[in-house]
Design a protein around this motif. Sequence first.
Motif, PDB file in Angstrom:
ATOM      1  N   LEU A 213       0.872  -1.179   0.000  1.00 24.05           N
ATOM      2  CA  LEU A 213       0.000   0.000   0.000  1.00 24.05           C
ATOM      3  C   LEU A 213       0.905   1.224   0.000  1.00 24.05           C
ATOM      4  O   LEU A 213       1.770   1.349   0.867  1.00 24.05           O
ATOM      5  CB  LEU A 213      -0.891   0.021   1.245  1.00 24.05           C
ATOM      6  N   VAL A 214       0.721   2.105  -0.950  1.00 20.12           N
ATOM      7  CA  VAL A 214       1.512   3.331  -1.003  1.00 20.12           C
ATOM      8  C   VAL A 214       0.690   4.440  -0.354  1.00 20.12           C
ATOM      9  O   VAL A 214      -0.380   4.811  -0.838  1.00 20.12           O
ATOM     10  CB  VAL A 214       1.864   3.716  -2.454  1.00 20.12           C
ATOM     11  N   LEU A 215       1.205   4.923   0.778  1.00 13.15           N
ATOM     12  CA  LEU A 215       0.485   5.925   1.554  1.00 13.15           C
ATOM     13  C   LEU A 215       1.098   7.289   1.282  1.00 13.15           C
ATOM     14  O   LEU A 215       2.316   7.462   1.330  1.00 13.15           O
ATOM     15  CB  LEU A 215       0.612   5.557   3.041  1.00 13.15           C
ATOM     16  N   ASP A 216       0.250   8.242   0.982  1.00 13.93           N
ATOM     17  CA  ASP A 216       0.728   9.614   0.756  1.00 13.93           C
ATOM     18  C   ASP A 216      -0.267  10.562   1.391  1.00 13.93           C
ATOM     19  O   ASP A 216      -1.461  10.523   1.061  1.00 13.93           O
ATOM     20  CB  ASP A 216       0.863   9.864  -0.758  1.00 13.93           C
ATOM     21  N   ASN A 217       0.225  11.368   2.340  1.00 17.77           N
ATOM     22  CA  ASN A 217      -0.643  12.351   2.969  1.00 17.77           C
ATOM     23  C   ASN A 217      -1.946  11.740   3.501  1.00 17.77           C
ATOM     24  O   ASN A 217      -3.021  12.299   3.328  1.00 17.77           O
ATOM     25  CB  ASN A 217      -0.941  13.457   1.941  1.00 17.77           C
ATOM     26  N   GLY A 218      -1.816  10.577   4.143  1.00 15.87           N
ATOM     27  CA  GLY A 218      -2.971   9.953   4.792  1.00 15.87           C
ATOM     28  C   GLY A 218      -3.903   9.187   3.887  1.00 15.87           C
ATOM     29  O   GLY A 218      -4.953   8.712   4.329  1.00 15.87           O
ATOM     30  N   ARG A 219      -3.530   9.067   2.613  1.00 14.85           N
ATOM     31  CA  ARG A 219      -4.379   8.320   1.686  1.00 14.85           C
ATOM     32  C   ARG A 219      -3.593   7.205   1.010  1.00 14.85           C
ATOM     33  O   ARG A 219      -2.399   7.367   0.752  1.00 14.85           O
ATOM     34  CB  ARG A 219      -4.906   9.237   0.569  1.00 14.85           C
ATOM     35  N   ILE A 220      -4.294   6.106   0.712  1.00 16.65           N
ATOM     36  CA  ILE A 220      -3.669   5.056  -0.101  1.00 16.65           C
ATOM     37  C   ILE A 220      -3.786   5.516  -1.547  1.00 16.65           C
ATOM     38  O   ILE A 220      -4.875   5.574  -2.103  1.00 16.65           O
ATOM     39  CB  ILE A 220      -4.361   3.690   0.103  1.00 16.65           C
ATOM     40  N   VAL A 221      -2.645   5.891  -2.129  1.00 18.96           N
ATOM     41  CA  VAL A 221      -2.696   6.426  -3.491  1.00 18.96           C
ATOM     42  C   VAL A 221      -2.502   5.331  -4.540  1.00 18.96           C
ATOM     43  O   VAL A 221      -2.959   5.473  -5.675  1.00 18.96           O
ATOM     44  CB  VAL A 221      -1.680   7.573  -3.708  1.00 18.96           C
ATOM     45  N   ASP A 222      -1.808   4.262  -4.169  1.00 19.07           N
ATOM     46  CA  ASP A 222      -1.613   3.145  -5.090  1.00 19.07           C
ATOM     47  C   ASP A 222      -1.482   1.871  -4.289  1.00 19.07           C
ATOM     48  O   ASP A 222      -1.091   1.908  -3.117  1.00 19.07           O
ATOM     49  CB  ASP A 222      -0.339   3.339  -5.929  1.00 19.07           C
ATOM     50  N   ARG A 223      -1.784   0.742  -4.926  1.00 17.30           N
ATOM     51  CA  ARG A 223      -1.571  -0.548  -4.267  1.00 17.30           C
ATOM     52  C   ARG A 223      -1.281  -1.608  -5.309  1.00 17.30           C
ATOM     53  O   ARG A 223      -1.762  -1.526  -6.438  1.00 17.30           O
ATOM     54  CB  ARG A 223      -2.765  -0.936  -3.398  1.00 17.30           C
ATOM     55  N   GLY A 224      -0.485  -2.594  -4.902  1.00 17.37           N
ATOM     56  CA  GLY A 224      -0.156  -3.675  -5.826  1.00 17.37           C
ATOM     57  C   GLY A 224       1.106  -4.374  -5.370  1.00 17.37           C
ATOM     58  O   GLY A 224       1.621  -4.088  -4.290  1.00 17.37           O
ATOM     59  N   THR A 225       1.594  -5.288  -6.205  1.00 22.58           N
ATOM     60  CA  THR A 225       2.866  -5.926  -5.897  1.00 22.58           C
ATOM     61  C   THR A 225       3.987  -4.971  -6.310  1.00 22.58           C
ATOM     62  O   THR A 225       3.749  -3.984  -7.013  1.00 22.58           O
ATOM     63  CB  THR A 225       3.038  -7.241  -6.684  1.00 22.58           C
ATOM     64  N   HIS A 226       5.203  -5.300  -5.878  1.00 23.98           N
ATOM     65  CA  HIS A 226       6.370  -4.500  -6.236  1.00 23.98           C
ATOM     66  C   HIS A 226       6.434  -4.282  -7.753  1.00 23.98           C
ATOM     67  O   HIS A 226       6.575  -3.158  -8.232  1.00 23.98           O
ATOM     68  CB  HIS A 226       7.618  -5.217  -5.715  1.00 23.98           C
ATOM     69  N   GLN A 227       6.279  -5.383  -8.504  1.00 20.03           N
ATOM     70  CA  GLN A 227       6.381  -5.302  -9.953  1.00 20.03           C
ATOM     71  C   GLN A 227       5.277  -4.434 -10.552  1.00 20.03           C
ATOM     72  O   GLN A 227       5.535  -3.591 -11.409  1.00 20.03           O
ATOM     73  CB  GLN A 227       6.336  -6.733 -10.542  1.00 20.03           C
ATOM     74  N   GLU A 228       4.049  -4.636 -10.040  1.00 17.28           N
ATOM     75  CA  GLU A 228       2.921  -3.841 -10.558  1.00 17.28           C
ATOM     76  C   GLU A 228       3.140  -2.350 -10.290  1.00 17.28           C
ATOM     77  O   GLU A 228       2.900  -1.504 -11.143  1.00 17.28           O
ATOM     78  CB  GLU A 228       1.611  -4.301  -9.896  1.00 17.28           C
ATOM     79  N   LEU A 229       3.605  -2.048  -9.076  1.00 18.13           N
ATOM     80  CA  LEU A 229       3.780  -0.639  -8.702  1.00 18.13           C
ATOM     81  C   LEU A 229       4.912   0.017  -9.482  1.00 18.13           C
ATOM     82  O   LEU A 229       4.834   1.196  -9.835  1.00 18.13           O
ATOM     83  CB  LEU A 229       4.010  -0.521  -7.193  1.00 18.13           C
ATOM     84  N   LEU A 230       5.959  -0.772  -9.752  1.00 16.70           N
ATOM     85  CA  LEU A 230       7.061  -0.236 -10.563  1.00 16.70           C
ATOM     86  C   LEU A 230       6.543   0.231 -11.921  1.00 16.70           C
ATOM     87  O   LEU A 230       7.022   1.212 -12.487  1.00 16.70           O
ATOM     88  CB  LEU A 230       8.129  -1.306 -10.782  1.00 16.70           C
ATOM     89  N   GLU A 231       5.531  -0.487 -12.421  1.00 19.53           N
ATOM     90  CA  GLU A 231       5.022  -0.178 -13.762  1.00 19.53           C
ATOM     91  C   GLU A 231       3.946   0.898 -13.744  1.00 19.53           C
ATOM     92  O   GLU A 231       3.735   1.589 -14.741  1.00 19.53           O
ATOM     93  CB  GLU A 231       4.467  -1.467 -14.407  1.00 19.53           C
ATOM     94  N   THR A 232       3.242   1.053 -12.606  1.00 20.19           N
ATOM     95  CA  THR A 232       2.042   1.910 -12.629  1.00 20.19           C
ATOM     96  C   THR A 232       2.078   3.118 -11.692  1.00 20.19           C
ATOM     97  O   THR A 232       1.293   4.039 -11.863  1.00 20.19           O
ATOM     98  CB  THR A 232       0.788   1.093 -12.249  1.00 20.19           C
TER      99      THR A 232
END
Length: 242
Positions: A213-232
Amino acid sequence: GALAGVVEYRNVTFAYPGAESPVLSNISFTARPGQTIAIIGSTGAGKTSLLSLLPRLYDPAEGEVLLDGVPVSRMDRADITRRVALVPQRPYLFSGTIEHNLRFGKTEATDQELWEALQVAQGDEFVRAKKNGLGSRISQGGTNVSGGQRQRLCIARALVSRPRVYLFDDSFSALDVATDARLRTALKGITADATVIIVAQRISTITEADQILVLDNGRIVDRGTHQELLETSPTYQEIVES
Ligand code: DGT
Ligand code: MG
């Protein structure tokens, strides 16, 4: 049962008492037994605050945190503590022996279980090297052991309590990369059936997580596996490159 240890955050919004704006907004995710969920984000993003809601250090303003389908707001704190172990970002030891610190209410644990937990936490060597071993004294706040040793003892304490859910708040940051890797490999075995939520600073700690879960300023801005997040995820890419 098979379900024991399911954690669900449902549209959770949270503000600290007296604060004007929320530090967490509309947080939703589910973590299941056998899974490792990682939370990553810059300092102040709300990672520690997010973890604090499961053991009810605070209660959300809106939404619900559920453990095995039951809102934690309706559960006894003692019941939650039996099932959830939080290794805090600033691990705390109290004055007493190492054994006393590891057991922390779990009086039925055997010495062998304590040593196994220490071994997984990569803390057995330094305890064995002490003249009094498990009987060595820790001063108030653990000031007579190093930050890394303190972290390892607090990780071992969590393992001794055999919870259904582990919350690790930046617990591996004081360890060098090789020790971090060894610890997580050993941890995988002992936590295989449990639910693991890891807050991390180092990407290498979380690349194998089932979901990040990528948290930014109190919100989940993105989620996925390492590989998915690297791409998106531009936010994730920024963290990887930093
Ligand atoms: P870290 O550990 O530096 O990477 O940062 P996080 O992501 O763990 O952030 P967190 O949850 O400690 O803090 C999120 C926001 O909440 C940040 O603006 C500071 C604020 N905050 C944290 N703890 C407290 C508290 O006890 N009281 C109040 N009023 N605000 C707090
Ligand atoms: Mg934090």
